[in-house]
Motif scaffolding. Structure first.
Motif, short mmCIF file in Angstrom:
data_model
loop_
_atom_site.label_atom_id
_atom_site.label_comp_id
_atom_site.label_asym_id
_atom_site.label_seq_id
_atom_site.Cartn_x
_atom_site.Cartn_y
_atom_site.Cartn_z
N LEU A 146 110.32 90.72 144.45
CA LEU A 146 110.90 91.69 145.52
C LEU A 146 110.93 91.84 146.53
CD1 LEU A 146 108.34 93.52 143.07
CD2 LEU A 146 110.99 94.22 143.37
N ASN A 147 111.17 90.77 147.15
CA ASN A 147 110.56 90.11 149.01
C ASN A 147 112.09 90.82 149.15
OD1 ASN A 147 110.55 89.54 151.49
ND2 ASN A 147 110.79 87.48 151.12
N PRO A 148 112.10 91.89 150.32
CA PRO A 148 112.85 92.01 150.46
C PRO A 148 114.12 91.72 151.89
CG PRO A 148 111.70 93.84 151.29
CD PRO A 148 111.18 92.67 150.34
N MET A 149 113.39 90.31 152.25
CA MET A 149 113.56 89.82 154.03
C MET A 149 113.83 88.24 153.07
SD MET A 149 112.90 91.79 155.47
CE MET A 149 113.84 91.25 156.51
N PHE B 182 104.51 89.95 141.87
CA PHE B 182 105.46 90.47 142.59
C PHE B 182 104.59 91.20 143.50
CE2 PHE B 182 105.18 91.27 137.57
CZ PHE B 182 106.43 92.01 137.62
N ASN B 183 103.84 90.75 144.44
CA ASN B 183 104.36 91.02 146.08
C ASN B 183 105.12 90.98 146.82
OD1 ASN B 183 102.91 90.79 148.29
ND2 ASN B 183 102.40 88.81 148.62
N PRO B 184 105.75 91.94 147.38
CA PRO B 184 106.49 91.49 148.50
C PRO B 184 106.78 91.13 149.09
CG PRO B 184 106.19 94.01 147.90
CD PRO B 184 104.76 92.87 146.79
N PHE B 185 105.47 91.00 149.51
CA PHE B 185 105.69 90.51 150.69
C PHE B 185 105.52 88.71 151.06
CE2 PHE B 185 103.33 94.45 151.79
CZ PHE B 185 104.29 94.99 152.69
N SER B 186 105.70 87.80 149.94
CA SER B 186 105.65 86.38 149.51
C SER B 186 106.95 85.60 149.50
CB SER B 186 104.45 86.05 148.33
OG SER B 186 105.20 85.58 147.74
N GLU B 187 107.27 84.95 149.86
CA GLU B 187 108.63 84.35 150.19
C GLU B 187 109.35 84.51 148.48
OE1 GLU B 187 110.07 81.44 153.89
OE2 GLU B 187 108.63 83.46 153.61
N GLN C 109 125.15 84.15 151.51
CA GLN C 109 125.60 83.74 150.18
C GLN C 109 125.01 83.15 149.93
OE1 GLN C 109 129.31 81.67 151.70
NE2 GLN C 109 128.61 83.15 154.10
N SER C 110 123.44 82.57 150.18
CA SER C 110 122.93 82.57 149.19
C SER C 110 121.79 82.43 147.87
CB SER C 110 121.88 81.35 149.99
OG SER C 110 121.28 82.11 151.09
N ALA C 111 121.04 81.88 147.10
CA ALA C 111 120.21 82.72 145.92
C ALA C 111 118.94 81.30 145.79
CB ALA C 111 120.92 83.53 144.61
N PRO C 112 118.21 82.07 146.79
CA PRO C 112 117.36 80.99 146.66
C PRO C 112 116.39 81.20 145.26
CG PRO C 112 116.86 81.88 147.58
CD PRO C 112 117.86 82.23 147.69
N THR C 113 115.42 79.78 144.79
CA THR C 113 115.01 80.39 143.55
C THR C 113 113.83 81.46 143.88
OG1 THR C 113 115.31 78.24 143.53
CG2 THR C 113 114.47 79.11 141.91
N MET C 114 113.43 82.13 143.26
CA MET C 114 112.58 83.18 142.85
C MET C 114 112.17 83.24 141.87
SD MET C 114 114.76 86.28 143.68
CE MET C 114 116.47 86.83 142.73
N SER C 115 110.54 84.08 141.41
CA SER C 115 109.86 84.18 140.40
C SER C 115 109.75 85.66 140.12
CB SER C 115 108.24 83.05 140.89
OG SER C 115 107.45 84.02 140.46
N TYR C 116 109.77 85.58 138.62
CA TYR C 116 109.59 86.61 138.55
C TYR C 116 108.27 87.36 138.36
CZ TYR C 116 115.27 87.31 138.58
OH TYR C 116 116.45 87.01 139.18
#
Lengths: 295, 251
Positions: free
Chosen positions: A233-236, A224-229, A214-221
């Motif tokens: 694109l990070n699926p985790m 493009f590295n899906p493994f970056s926190e 239920q949380s939407a932490p700030t992310m950077s658009y």
């Protein structure tokens, strides 16, 4: 003239019942759009949500919804294609097939909150996926698989048996017939099924509350590295979707403009789903025309 | 006359019920053979044994000898898709794929591994010409085959079979869903085709059999009653039953 009178009465009753359905639907959609649309602005769509202050937007929630949808379709389409083809083309009428059919039906009638809690216990806790897009999309897959499998099976079954005979009699193997003749002919139906189911899971909340979080932490658009926190694109990462957002601001939202946010978000949700529905019809027709060379 | 297909003592069972009671028929190369008889006599069932289409029907078991070019049709060495490339089939209902005319005819070729665009173009044109439908479709090769008339669709289906270059073409009442003019065109097409192919046709239309076939087999209730040259059959059949059927005394 009893028959004629009865016919008139029956027609009248049927038209009356249909009008009730249409009326309810239209007033529902109309209400949501009229209360929500005035607050939908460019700014609302493209700013981040705020937890305590007014004036938050839904950009992350909207993106999360779409990203979850894409991921879950990526997982569920191949599986349900396989299952649908098997059930339509290969399955013999025996106990195994009827067991599969029954399981699919049971799965499709599971309440989504049950799927959500199951996902929480198995995916989030047991497999330690935490609250994540991945856990959410797998939960959505559970929800989506039975419907998708059914609609794919139905589309394949609706292809005339004459086409199968035509393919086989040309010396195509069974798989070549399925791949080259049956699937292309069933594709518009399959696509429509996929898009309609996409609309359904786009609006899903209960299955996601305990899986995608239920949380939407700030992310950077721009990451493009899906493994970056912080990558979008990070699926985790945990991801609150639009539908969950609506639920949340309504239950324990402390922003002063919770009303506005929830009605505007609902309007956005409805519009996206309407786009899916009309798009399904349009794309289905287009693909059919393209495949069949009827320009 | 060389024999291309030989069958001996063919019996076919739907479950336990015997539907064909020991039929022996040989088919000559480059001849058009008609199978006639009242509905339910087993003529279509027999036809479908020749390219193993009955394999698809659950509960069917087949006995007897089937030979194509002296090779056993039902041996484990004979793959059904290879067999069907040699023994093509046209059905009662025109059943073109819902693709363009061109793609319909080219379909079998692509699967045969022919990739050369020019070669495919050539075979498509030849096949459509042989099926006598080229003039009607040549300007619309990329239009959906389903947008043509029933007769044209049926000839497109014939062209589709021809493109694979089979030795034998089986036709299962190919004109019964067509109007008389279209039927006539299909008949004329078949007459031309028998110079190159061996044709076996099921028809419920005795006049059609009389008009275009070289030999006719009359079947009744799963038995072969008479097999003869068509002329002989229609003028002075050996069997009283054949004569009765041809004269419309039952049917």
């Amino acid at each position: 003239m009893n028959a004629r009178r009865n016919n008139k009465i029956a027609t009248g009753v049927i038209i009356g019942l249909v009008s009730i359905v249409v009326l309810i639907l239209l007033s529902l959609i109309g209400y949501i759009l009229i209360t929500g649309l005035p607050d939908v602005s460019f700014k609302f769509l493209f700013t981040e949500s705020k937890a305590f202050a007014a004036g938050g937007g839904i950009v992350n929630q909207l993106f999360n919804s779409l990203y979850l949808l894409v991921l879950s379709l990526l997982i569920s389409i191949p599986i349900s294609m396989g299952a649908g083809i098997y059930l339509a083309e290969y399955a013999k009428p025996n106990w195994l097939t009827s067991t599969i059919r029954t399981s699919i039906e049971v799965l499709s009638s599971l309440p989504s909150i049950v799927i959500g809690l199951f996902g929480y216990l198995v995916l989030v806790i047991k497999f330690q996926l935490d609250f994540s897009i991945l856990a959410g999309s797998i939960a959505l897959m559970f929800l989506n698989l039975p419907i998708l499998t059914r609609s794919i099976e139905d589309s394949i079954n609706s292809v005339s048996p004459l086409q199968r005979q035509a393919g086989l009699s040309l010396g195509l193997s069974r798989w070549e017939t399925i791949k080259g003749v049956i699937i292309p002919e069933a594709l518009p139906g399959i696509l429509t099924g996929i898009i309609l189911s996409a609309g359904r899971i786009f609006g899903e909340a209960a299955a996601l509350i305990y899986t995608a979080g239920q949380s939407a932490p700030t992310m950077s658009y721009t990451n493009f590295n899906p493994f970056s926190e912080t990558s979008f694109l990070n699926p985790m990462r945990p991801a609150e979707t639009l539908a969950v957002h609506i639920w949340k601001v309504n239950t324990d939202g402390i922003t002063p403009d919770a009303d506005i946010i929830s009605s505007a978000s609902s309007a956005v949700l409805i519009i996206v789903i309407l786009i899916f529905n009309f798009g399904a019809r349009y794309i289905g027709n287009r693909v059919y025309k393209k495949l069949t060379g009827d320009k | 006359m060389t024999k291309i297909i030989e069958t001996k003592d063919v019996r076919l069972f739907y479950g336990k019920k015997e539907a064909l009671h020991g039929i022996s028929l040989d088919f000559n190369k480059n001849e058009l053979t008609a199978l006639i008889g009242p509905s339910g006599c087993g003529k279509s069932t027999f036809l479908r044994c020749l390219n193993r289409m009955n394999d698809l029907v659950p509960g069917v078991s087949i006995q007897g000898d089937f030979k194509l070019h002296d090779k056993d049709i039902y041996s484990s060495k004979m793959k059904s898709d290879d067999l069907r490339k040699q023994v093509g089939m046209v059905f009662q209902q025109p059943n073109p794929f819902p693709f363009s005319v061109y793609d319909n005819v080219a379909y079998g070729l692509k699967l045969k591994g022919i990739k050369d665009k020019k070669e495919i173009d050539q075979i498509v044109e030849d096949s459509l010409k042989k099926a006598a439908v080229w003039d009607e479709v040549k300007d619309n090769l990329h239009k959906n085959a389903l947008s043509f008339s029933g007769g044209q669709q049926q000839r497109i289906c014939i062209a589709r079979v021809l493109a694979v270059k089979p030795d034998v073409i089986l036709l299962d009442e190919p004109t019964s869903a067509l109007d008389p003019i279209s039927s006539n065109q299909v008949e004329n097409t078949l007459l031309k085709l028998k110079k190159e192919f061996t044709i076996i046709m099921v028809t419920h239309n005795m006049h059609q059999a009389a008009r275009i076939s070289d030999k006719t087999a009359f079947m009744l209730d799963g038995d072969l009653i008479e097999y003869n040259k068509t002329k002989k059959m229609f003028l002075s059949p050996d069997q009283q039953m054949t004569s009765d059927y041809l004269n419309g005394k039952f049917g």
